[in-house]
Each structure stands twice: as C-alpha cells, then as structure tokens.
Design an enzyme around this catalytic site. Structure first.
Site, mmCIF file in Angstrom:
data_model
loop_
_atom_site.group_PDB
_atom_site.id
_atom_site.type_symbol
_atom_site.label_atom_id
_atom_site.label_comp_id
_atom_site.label_asym_id
_atom_site.label_seq_id
_atom_site.Cartn_x
_atom_site.Cartn_y
_atom_site.Cartn_z
ATOM 1 N N GLU A 1 -4.730 -2.076 -2.249
ATOM 2 C CA GLU A 1 -4.825 -1.290 -3.534
ATOM 3 C C GLU A 1 -4.975 0.037 -3.274
ATOM 4 O O GLU A 1 -4.562 0.846 -4.286
ATOM 5 C CB GLU A 1 -5.753 -2.043 -4.561
ATOM 6 C CG GLU A 1 -5.630 -3.436 -4.773
ATOM 7 C CD GLU A 1 -4.487 -3.708 -5.508
ATOM 8 O OE1 GLU A 1 -3.694 -2.882 -6.221
ATOM 9 O OE2 GLU A 1 -3.799 -4.841 -5.089
ATOM 10 N N ASP B 1 5.039 -7.287 -5.298
ATOM 11 C CA ASP B 1 5.583 -5.862 -4.925
ATOM 12 C C ASP B 1 7.013 -5.722 -4.472
ATOM 13 O O ASP B 1 7.851 -4.911 -5.029
ATOM 14 C CB ASP B 1 4.738 -4.939 -4.126
ATOM 15 C CG ASP B 1 3.416 -5.069 -4.634
ATOM 16 O OD1 ASP B 1 3.092 -4.874 -5.840
ATOM 17 O OD2 ASP B 1 2.451 -4.998 -3.818
ATOM 18 N N HIS C 1 -1.499 1.612 -2.822
ATOM 19 C CA HIS C 1 -0.856 1.824 -4.140
ATOM 20 C C HIS C 1 -1.358 3.168 -4.650
ATOM 21 O O HIS C 1 -0.577 3.973 -5.190
ATOM 22 C CB HIS C 1 -0.921 0.551 -5.215
ATOM 23 C CG HIS C 1 -0.313 -0.494 -4.669
ATOM 24 N ND1 HIS C 1 1.074 -0.633 -4.374
ATOM 25 C CD2 HIS C 1 -0.720 -1.748 -4.600
ATOM 26 C CE1 HIS C 1 1.372 -1.809 -4.016
ATOM 27 N NE2 HIS C 1 0.422 -2.593 -3.940
#
Length: 256
Positions: free
Chosen positions: A25, A100, A28
């Site tokens: 995360e 993703d 990202h």
C-alpha cells in the site's frame, strides 16, 4: 464500505503479512503522490476490508466527464506501485497484486481499443460491445477483428504497461526512503490520511503532525469568534482569553 466492505479489525494477520501489505500500500501511495495529474490521495489503510488486506483510496476534486490519456497512463503506473514495492523490498512478488494487474490490463485495453489512445492502432473501436469494460464488464474483442490486428493491439497494450511499469519502478527506486517511511507509519498507525502520507514523505514525525493539526482545529472556532468581533481573544499559548469585565458566575452557592 460500499466498494470494499466493512473493516475487519478482528481478522488475525501474521506480522509478516502485515509487513507485505504495508509495503504494497505504501508503494501505491508514494507513486500516487509523486505522479502529476492523479486524483489527490485520500487515505491508506492496512486494515482489511472484504477480500482486500489493504486499500489505497484517491478521491477526485470534482466530477470528471473526460478521461485524458496522460492521466490514464499515470493511473497505470499507480496500479503497479504495490507489486513493485514488493519486488524492491523482498526481491520477489506475491499474488497480492492480482487485482491491480487485472485493473491495469483492462484499462490499457480500453485505452487502445475504445478510446483511440494508441497512435499505432488509431481511433478505431475494436471492443465487442457498447458497455465500457473499464467500469466493470469483461473486456472482449469483436469477432471481426483480424489476427494481425489482434497482435498489434496486444503489442500496444504491452507497450503501455511496460512503459508505466518502468516509470513506477524508477520512481520507487529513487524514493526508497520515502517508501520505507510510509510503510513504517502504516505498520504503526494502520490508517493514515493523504495529508499525513505527504507529511511522512517530507520527513515529519507523524505523531507531532497530528498534534499540530489538532491544535489548529481547536483554535479555529476561537479565531472565528475574534474575526466576527466577539469579545475576548487568544493568548500566545492558543487559549481563549475572556474580555475585560467578563466574570464567571459563582458555582456551588445556593444563595440562601
């Protein structure tokens, strides 16, 4: 909550899996913050929701009616930030980036086959139906597409993905310290806002940043009273100062 489901704070997750989720995360988030043109980062969390072990959420500043090629290319890079973070930190990749990869592949195909965003393929529609697969439908090519055209489409989709994959990798390699800092903040606090991610990437201490934000929020009502001409003011420490002549009523006296 509608998109990913309720938080599952009671789900038992091994510390190693928490570390992988935090790095993913963080990847990202860092790509999102450092890539121009993307929607502002709203929140990052490693508290699981639905099937997702973590979520990175961006919110548009206004309603959007057009998808621009430059922004869509940046979106591809953001999708791969998590997988690339795994690769950089652990020297390997997990299956956690499945969603993703799926989103990036669908977006790249729509860009090439529906939106005319490939100079080589040109502004020609090749998808099978009128529904937009970017909004959730499975992508399918029309039955009248030749084998040669299919190969050209595949080449252009691969080219788009490879270019943005490489761009995201370089971004994370050049900002490895920021990636690690955001991941550590997620491990400690589990959920952080977009502004807090930016603060961590600047090198600020997150707890001190939060305290400063709380003090600012507490001072806003007092400042508004002063601006509106209400009596009293604010001391150097940020506390309210009563106006001259203001007296607190006696408390605890019956008057008998």
């Amino acid at each position: 909550r509608v998109r990913w489901g309720r938080e599952k704070k009671s789900r038992a997750i091994e510390e190693e899996d928490r570390q992988v989720t935090a790095d993913r995360e963080a990847g990202h988030a860092v790509v999102s913050v450092l890539t121009p043109g993307l929607d502002p980062l709203h929140k990052v969390t490693i508290v699981s929701r639905g099937r997702a072990l973590g979520v990175t959420l961006s919110l548009p500043e206004k309603d959007e009616y057009n998808y621009w090629r430059k922004k869509m290319r940046s979106q591809l890079a953001m999708f791969f930030g998590g997988r690339l973070a795994e690769e950089l930190v652990f020297g390997d990749v997990s299956a956690g980036a499945q969603s993703d990869i799926e989103q990036a592949t669908n977006l790249a195909r729509v860009m090439v086959c529906d939106w005319g965003m490939s100079d080589r393929v040109g502004p020609i529609k090749y998808s099978a139906d009128d529904e937009n697969p970017f909004l959730g439908r499975e992508f399918r090519l029309g039955g009248d597409v030749s084998e040669r055209t299919r190969e050209m489409i595949d080449d252009e989709v691969r080219k788009l993905i490879d270019e943005q994959y490489a761009a995201a990798r370089k971004l994370l390699q050049d900002n490895r310290a920021k990636l690690d800092a955001v991941a550590q903040a997620l491990l400690k606090h589990e959920t952080i806002s977009g502004d807090e991610v930016a603060a961590v990437m600047r090198g600020d201490d997150l707890e001190e940043y939060r305290l400063a934000q709380q003090r600012m929020q507490q001072q806003q009502p007092i400042q508004k009273r002063v601006e509106n001409g209400a009596p009293g003011g604010v001391s150097a420490s940020g506390q309210a100062v009563p106006a001259a002549g203001d007296k607190k009523p006696d408390v605890g006296l019956s008057g008998a």
